[in-house]
Design a protein around this motif. Structure first.
Motif, PDB file in Angstrom:
ATOM      1  N   VAL A  77      53.830  59.745 -26.250  1.00 40.74           N
ATOM      2  CA  VAL A  77      52.888  59.920 -26.942  1.00 40.74           C
ATOM      3  C   VAL A  77      52.077  61.065 -27.157  1.00 40.74           C
ATOM      4  O   VAL A  77      51.191  61.458 -26.589  1.00 40.74           O
ATOM      5  CB  VAL A  77      52.126  59.151 -27.327  1.00 40.74           C
ATOM      6  N   PHE A  78      51.466  61.396 -28.313  1.00 37.31           N
ATOM      7  CA  PHE A  78      50.730  62.502 -29.217  1.00 37.31           C
ATOM      8  C   PHE A  78      49.189  62.085 -28.696  1.00 37.31           C
ATOM      9  O   PHE A  78      49.059  61.776 -29.533  1.00 37.31           O
ATOM     10  CB  PHE A  78      50.718  63.965 -29.317  1.00 37.31           C
ATOM     11  N   VAL A  79      48.010  62.430 -28.357  1.00 37.85           N
ATOM     12  CA  VAL A  79      46.920  62.273 -28.117  1.00 37.85           C
ATOM     13  C   VAL A  79      46.444  63.125 -28.915  1.00 37.85           C
ATOM     14  O   VAL A  79      46.126  64.063 -28.739  1.00 37.85           O
ATOM     15  CB  VAL A  79      46.432  61.881 -26.558  1.00 37.85           C
ATOM     16  N   ASP A  80      46.008  62.738 -30.286  1.00 40.37           N
ATOM     17  CA  ASP A  80      45.230  63.473 -30.785  1.00 40.37           C
ATOM     18  C   ASP A  80      43.760  63.561 -30.539  1.00 40.37           C
ATOM     19  O   ASP A  80      42.862  63.070 -30.211  1.00 40.37           O
ATOM     20  CB  ASP A  80      45.307  63.199 -32.283  1.00 40.37           C
ATOM     21  N   VAL A  81      43.084  64.486 -30.764  1.00 40.71           N
ATOM     22  CA  VAL A  81      41.881  65.462 -31.036  1.00 40.71           C
ATOM     23  C   VAL A  81      41.032  65.433 -32.120  1.00 40.71           C
ATOM     24  O   VAL A  81      41.013  66.397 -32.637  1.00 40.71           O
ATOM     25  CB  VAL A  81      41.377  65.964 -29.328  1.00 40.71           C
ATOM     26  N   LEU A  82      40.385  64.870 -32.778  1.00 40.40           N
ATOM     27  CA  LEU A  82      39.538  65.479 -33.838  1.00 40.40           C
ATOM     28  C   LEU A  82      38.088  65.499 -33.722  1.00 40.40           C
ATOM     29  O   LEU A  82      37.598  64.766 -32.812  1.00 40.40           O
ATOM     30  CB  LEU A  82      39.330  64.116 -34.907  1.00 40.40           C
ATOM     31  N   ASP A  83      37.499  66.087 -34.564  1.00 43.26           N
ATOM     32  CA  ASP A  83      36.549  66.539 -34.706  1.00 43.26           C
ATOM     33  C   ASP A  83      35.003  65.829 -35.347  1.00 43.26           C
ATOM     34  O   ASP A  83      35.408  65.602 -36.356  1.00 43.26           O
ATOM     35  CB  ASP A  83      36.222  68.434 -35.030  1.00 43.26           C
ATOM     36  N   LEU A  84      34.048  65.673 -35.079  1.00 41.79           N
ATOM     37  CA  LEU A  84      33.693  64.747 -35.646  1.00 41.79           C
ATOM     38  C   LEU A  84      32.889  65.462 -36.785  1.00 41.79           C
ATOM     39  O   LEU A  84      32.641  63.779 -37.639  1.00 41.79           O
ATOM     40  CB  LEU A  84      32.169  64.346 -34.366  1.00 41.79           C
ATOM     41  N   TRP A  85      32.259  66.142 -36.860  1.00 39.87           N
ATOM     42  CA  TRP A  85      32.230  67.039 -38.373  1.00 39.87           C
ATOM     43  C   TRP A  85      32.779  66.716 -39.205  1.00 39.87           C
ATOM     44  O   TRP A  85      32.892  65.989 -40.761  1.00 39.87           O
ATOM     45  CB  TRP A  85      31.885  67.943 -38.077  1.00 39.87           C
ATOM     46  N   GLU A  86      34.425  66.359 -38.556  1.00 45.63           N
ATOM     47  CA  GLU A  86      35.796  65.941 -39.729  1.00 45.63           C
ATOM     48  C   GLU A  86      35.420  65.047 -40.872  1.00 45.63           C
ATOM     49  O   GLU A  86      35.667  64.389 -41.578  1.00 45.63           O
ATOM     50  CB  GLU A  86      36.942  66.539 -39.588  1.00 45.63           C
ATOM     51  N   LEU A  87      35.536  64.061 -39.389  1.00 46.64           N
ATOM     52  CA  LEU A  87      35.112  62.615 -39.603  1.00 46.64           C
ATOM     53  C   LEU A  87      34.002  62.768 -40.677  1.00 46.64           C
ATOM     54  O   LEU A  87      33.935  61.720 -41.595  1.00 46.64           O
ATOM     55  CB  LEU A  87      35.371  61.646 -38.973  1.00 46.64           C
ATOM     56  N   LEU A  88      32.792  63.166 -40.498  1.00 48.66           N
ATOM     57  CA  LEU A  88      31.747  62.807 -41.488  1.00 48.66           C
ATOM     58  C   LEU A  88      31.799  63.183 -42.396  1.00 48.66           C
ATOM     59  O   LEU A  88      31.431  62.680 -43.589  1.00 48.66           O
ATOM     60  CB  LEU A  88      30.855  63.111 -40.968  1.00 48.66           C
ATOM     61  N   ASP A  89      32.397  64.093 -42.991  1.00 52.73           N
ATOM     62  CA  ASP A  89      33.154  65.409 -43.974  1.00 52.73           C
ATOM     63  C   ASP A  89      33.362  64.033 -44.734  1.00 52.73           C
ATOM     64  O   ASP A  89      33.761  64.029 -45.674  1.00 52.73           O
ATOM     65  CB  ASP A  89      33.253  66.063 -43.631  1.00 52.73           C
ATOM     66  N   GLN A  90      35.042  63.634 -44.223  1.00 53.64           N
ATOM     67  CA  GLN A  90      35.907  62.429 -44.646  1.00 53.64           C
ATOM     68  C   GLN A  90      35.121  61.377 -45.248  1.00 53.64           C
ATOM     69  O   GLN A  90      35.221  61.591 -46.309  1.00 53.64           O
ATOM     70  CB  GLN A  90      37.056  61.943 -43.911  1.00 53.64           C
ATOM     71  N   ALA A  91      34.136  60.834 -45.005  1.00 55.22           N
ATOM     72  CA  ALA A  91      33.332  59.900 -44.385  1.00 55.22           C
ATOM     73  C   ALA A  91      32.108  59.623 -45.936  1.00 55.22           C
ATOM     74  O   ALA A  91      32.062  58.968 -46.087  1.00 55.22           O
ATOM     75  CB  ALA A  91      33.021  58.870 -43.331  1.00 55.22           C
ATOM     76  N   LEU A  92      31.444  60.846 -45.968  1.00 58.25           N
ATOM     77  CA  LEU A  92      30.854  61.056 -46.803  1.00 58.25           C
ATOM     78  C   LEU A  92      30.971  61.318 -48.127  1.00 58.25           C
ATOM     79  O   LEU A  92      30.361  61.855 -48.765  1.00 58.25           O
ATOM     80  CB  LEU A  92      29.395  62.061 -46.143  1.00 58.25           C
ATOM     81  N   ASP A  93      32.091  61.256 -48.635  1.00 62.98           N
ATOM     82  CA  ASP A  93      32.497  61.588 -49.491  1.00 62.98           C
ATOM     83  C   ASP A  93      32.817  60.985 -50.934  1.00 62.98           C
ATOM     84  O   ASP A  93      32.117  59.733 -51.107  1.00 62.98           O
ATOM     85  CB  ASP A  93      34.509  62.120 -49.934  1.00 62.98           C
TER      86      ASP A  93
END
Lengths: 357, 488
Positions: free
Chosen positions: A341-357
């Motif tokens: 399985v590929f374990v993905d590593v996400l940046d918290l800033w990216e997630l914030l930017d998506q969620a605050l759209d």
């Protein structure tokens, strides 16, 4: 400003460790987990330090190799009551004075002093604003991530000011290049002078700790500012089951442990903690300049950290550090065949930017 | 061949199959130059060669090379031993066993786990937790202590009064003997065996003098749903011990039981003082404090606490310690190892002098006598008293394994020698009181040979057993039969 102490000044700490041998620092040290030799964990290095103090051991290229393999992540120090990291830096300074230093680290110091940046890439981002935001070399070399961070800060009502900056030079301090660090620090103060008396927003955990502890500046990690402003904001939930990797400097050194978790929760994510988290998080492999001198070791450390996530049944790691994310991704990539399985590593800033759209 | 030629030839042969996991570098040897035992601060015992095997087969090859050149072989594990068991004072090949840390099988249906012996107890329990299982053998050193080290030292366990020690968990072991052979000892996953001799039992407390344990099969148990820890104070030590005996006799299942003298309590309340900045409120009249834990289903634990209170307070006039924060702080120190980050108890408490102990065992009825001897003997040898803890290490019995601890001045050889004079006299006293010189530290490099006073003729049988497993006396020489500190 922090003052450097010679190895002799740590003699009490060194003998205290030698006579104690509790070993709580050792087996979970991320480098020990790979090397499985005492010499590569704090307890063993403390005996090496004693050997150096008493003249049982002479400075050598081999000792330099051993000391260079320390991630300076501070896991050992959190499990201890001694000044482990300062001692290891003091050993490295002794080695440097005796003529033993990694050519890679020499090149890094030279580059920072010549160009003001850690990487052979420009530092292009500037923004007119009101609150000083220091990006640091790692983020300055990632224009897309910088845009994301600025976007998030704007969405939460901040007006970041990004002006001319040079490298904080943490790395040359950590590996024992004292004189070069003093010069780099003077240069930083000159370039960043207009903002030194203000509270500076920061995004790179390592820069944040360095500016606070080595430069004595008033800094605030931008995630803390975001966490303060998040309640009451409209958020588009991201329904994912993730674990959070605490960057060593952000969690252990700066104590920013709850805020990223509050943010993840606010974004609607299910957080599963790894065994080692918070103040006892372990390094991604990118710390202490190890990647520059022993890439294979750094990748093995990263793989172990990814395995920690898999051990709690999670295949997404979220983190908030420009070093941790690519290092962990490298480890995850090398583990695909082993884990299936590929374990993905996400940046918290990216997630914030998506969620605050 | 000269000794140097032998070492050089041995290293060449070791590197042929271990690569850079065999080295004679002084830096690496320095990192293996001592354990937690009292020795003067600039004392240094360097092994000649360090090797880091990954499996039984490599250990067999290592011992065969050592046999060929007649070099000592010293297994190194947690390095937290307080008796010098892993100190290479005869030089030789130091075998770092923590490279063998794989879990080979978790078998929940049979409540059994098979591991390489270099895994730490902490890591093993992390691996068992998802199955709802745990290994109840829990020394305080468990973050560093390995399964092999527990077998080699027969160290203490916090939960001994319910589950016993490592031998009560161990069902099978693979050992590479001094003959250079891997031998399986024990009864696989069965709990007992009455066939043949119980040779596996010989490995426990052997300190690597018969061979290196490379694999172990252990019985594990179900993680309890809940656990409660409480403390009571008593006017005398023997009141505390009798009260525990009565509690066990009532049919209650006590999970852990530790009886401390008043002075020792101070050492265990480090976390409490750090957190609250004050001393715990213990009445002046209290001479002993008994910590008990009960674990299992919530209703059973609740009933157990009530019943224990009625016995300890009603029958023995014990006083319940209401300051539960202190009790939790003790438990943080004893079991959870939940020290405040950057302020861990162990190094912090050893800044000037170091912890040292006489770890004798005496029968329950001689506790007071032994304690008074402790006060006299420690004063005679100018040892700063840290205090006494009585561990109980046999299931459902008052079974004293005692730590008579002092702070050792390790500034000079003479002051350390004085500590070992203290240990010597305490050991003699314990034997006089129908007890034993050591219950959890082992002989190490301190009691070997001197222990013949305890064992008499059986000491000769021990020597012959040693010769059977290790005919060339290469396995951890200088231990069990010889001491550098205490002479008969």
């Amino acid at each position: 400003m922090a003052e450097y102490r010679a190895l002799e000044q740590f003699v009490d700490d060194i003998y205290t460790c030698n006579r104690t041998r509790c070993g709580f620092c050792s087996v979970e040290c991320p480098v020990f987990r790979v090397k499985r030799m005492e010499t590569y964990a704090s307890r063993g290095r403390m005996l090496v330090a004693r050997g150096l103090l008493e003249g049982i051991l002479e400075p050598s290229a081999e000792m330099q190799e051993v000391m260079d393999a320390c991630l300076m992540c501070g896991y050992c120090q959190a499990r201890c009551a001694l000044e482990n990291l300062d001692i290891f830096s003091a050993v490295r300074r002794e080695l440097r004075e005796a003529g033993f230093a990694s050519p890679k680290h020499e090149q890094t110091a030279e580059r920072i002093l010549e160009t003001g940046t850690l990487f052979d890439r420009p530092m292009p981002f500037r923004r007119v604003g009101t609150t000083p935001l220091y990006l640091g070399c790692a983020y300055q070399s990632k224009p897309h991530q910088v845009q994301t961070i600025v976007s998030v800060l704007e969405k939460v009502g901040l007006d970041p000011l990004v002006s001319d900056e040079v490298c904080c030079s943490y790395i040359i301090s950590a590996v024992g290049f004292e004189e070069e660090f003093q010069r780099a620090q003077a240069r930083f103060r000159q370039v960043y002078g207009p903002h030194l008396e203000k509270e500076i927003l920061t995004v790179c955990p390592t820069c944040t700790a360095t500016l606070r502890d080595e430069y004595g500046l008033q800094v605030k990690h931008a995630l803390v500012a975001v966490a303060e402003r998040l309640p009451g904001m409209t958020i588009k939930p991201i329904n994912r089951r993730v674990t959070y990797h605490d960057p060593c400097h952000l969690g252990r050194m700066l104590g920013v442990i709850e805020e990223p978790r509050q943010i993840l929760k606010a974004l609607g994510m299910e957080l599963v903690e790894m065994e080692h988290h918070g103040v006892f998080s372990t390094c991604c492999g990118g710390g202490g300049g190890v990647f520059d001198v022993d890439r294979a070791l750094a990748v093995e450390v990263a793989k172990n950290r990814v395995r920690d996530a898999v051990a709690v049944g999670v295949d997404i790691i979220v983190t908030a550090c420009p070093t941790c994310q690519p290092t962990l991704l490298r480890g995850a990539g090398r583990l695909v065949n082993e884990l299936g399985v590929f374990v993905d590593v996400l940046d918290l800033w990216e997630l914030l930017d998506q969620a605050l759209d | 061949m000269t000794d140097q030629e032998k070492l050089k030839a041995a290293l060449t042969e070791l590197q042929a199959f271990l690569g850079d996991r065999a080295t004679d570098s002084a830096i690496h040897r320095m990192a293996y130059s001592r354990d937690w035992s009292p020795r003067y601060k600039d004392m240094t015992d360097l092994p000649d060669i360090l090797v880091v095997p990954r499996n039984t087969e490599e250990v067999v090859q290592i011992v065969q090379v050592a046999l060929k050149y007649e070099l000592p072989v010293i297994p190194f594990a947690g390095g937290t031993g307080m008796g010098g068991g892993v100190v290479a004072w005869k030089g030789g090949i130091m075998v770092e066993t923590k490279g063998m840390n794989q879990v080979l099988e978790i078998d929940p249906a049979n409540m059994s786990v098979t591991v390489q012996a270099g895994i730490t107890i902490w890591e093993l329990n992390e691996r068992l937790a998802p199955y709802g299982l745990w290994l109840p053998h829990q020394p305080e050193s468990k973050r560093a202590c390995t399964i092999g080290a527990s077998i080699g030292c027969d160290n203490d366990s916090t939960f001994g009064v319910r589950y016993g020690k490592i031998l009560d968990c161990l069902t099978n072991a693979v050992v590479v003997t001094g003959r250079g052979e891997a031998v399986r000892l024990g009864h696989r996953k069965a709990s007992f065996s009455s066939t043949g001799y119980n040779l596996m039992h010989l490995l426990v407390a052997a300190e690597g003098t018969l061979g290196i344990v490379t694999e172990a099969t252990l019985r594990v148990v179900t993680l309890p749903k809940t656990r409660e820890v409480r403390a009571w104070v008593f006017r005398t030590l023997i009141d505390g011990a009798r009260a525990l005996e009565r509690t066990l006799a009532s049919g209650l299942s006590v999970e852990s039981a530790h009886l401390n003298c008043r002075r020792r309590l101070h050492f265990y309340t480090h976390a409490f003082r750090q957190k609250y900045g004050k001393e715990p409120e213990i009445p002046d009249w209290a001479e002993s404090i008994l910590f008990l834990s009960f674990a299992g289903d919530e209703d059973v634990v609740e009933f157990s606490l009530q019943k224990a209170r009625s016995i300890l307070e009603g029958e023995f006039h014990g006083e319940w310690v209401r300051e539960q924060e202190m009790v939790e702080g003790y438990w943080d120190s004893k079991h959870r190892l939940a020290f405040i980050p950057f302020k861990q108890k162990w190094p912090d408490s050893q800044r000037e002098k170091k912890f040292g102990a006489a770890d004798v065992g005496v029968p329950m009825g001689r506790l007071e006598e032994m304690y008074h001897a402790f006060l006299e003997i420690s004063a005679k040898y100018d040892q700063q008293i840290l205090g006494m803890t009585v561990y109980n290490e046999s299931p459902n019995k008052v079974s004293p394994s005692i730590s008579f601890a002092v702070f050792v001045d390790d500034s000079t050889e003479e002051t350390v020698q004085n500590f070992y004079r203290y240990v010597r006299e305490m050991s003699l006293k314990a034997v006089e009181l129908e007890g034993t010189m050591s219950t959890y530290i082992g002989d190490g490099d301190r009691l070997g040979g001197f222990n013949e006073l305890e064992h008499g003729l059986s000491f000769q049988y021990m020597k012959e057993l040693k010769a059977l497993f290790d005919p060339k006396n290469i396995m951890n020489p200088g231990k069990k039969f010889e001491s550098r500190w205490i002479q008969p």
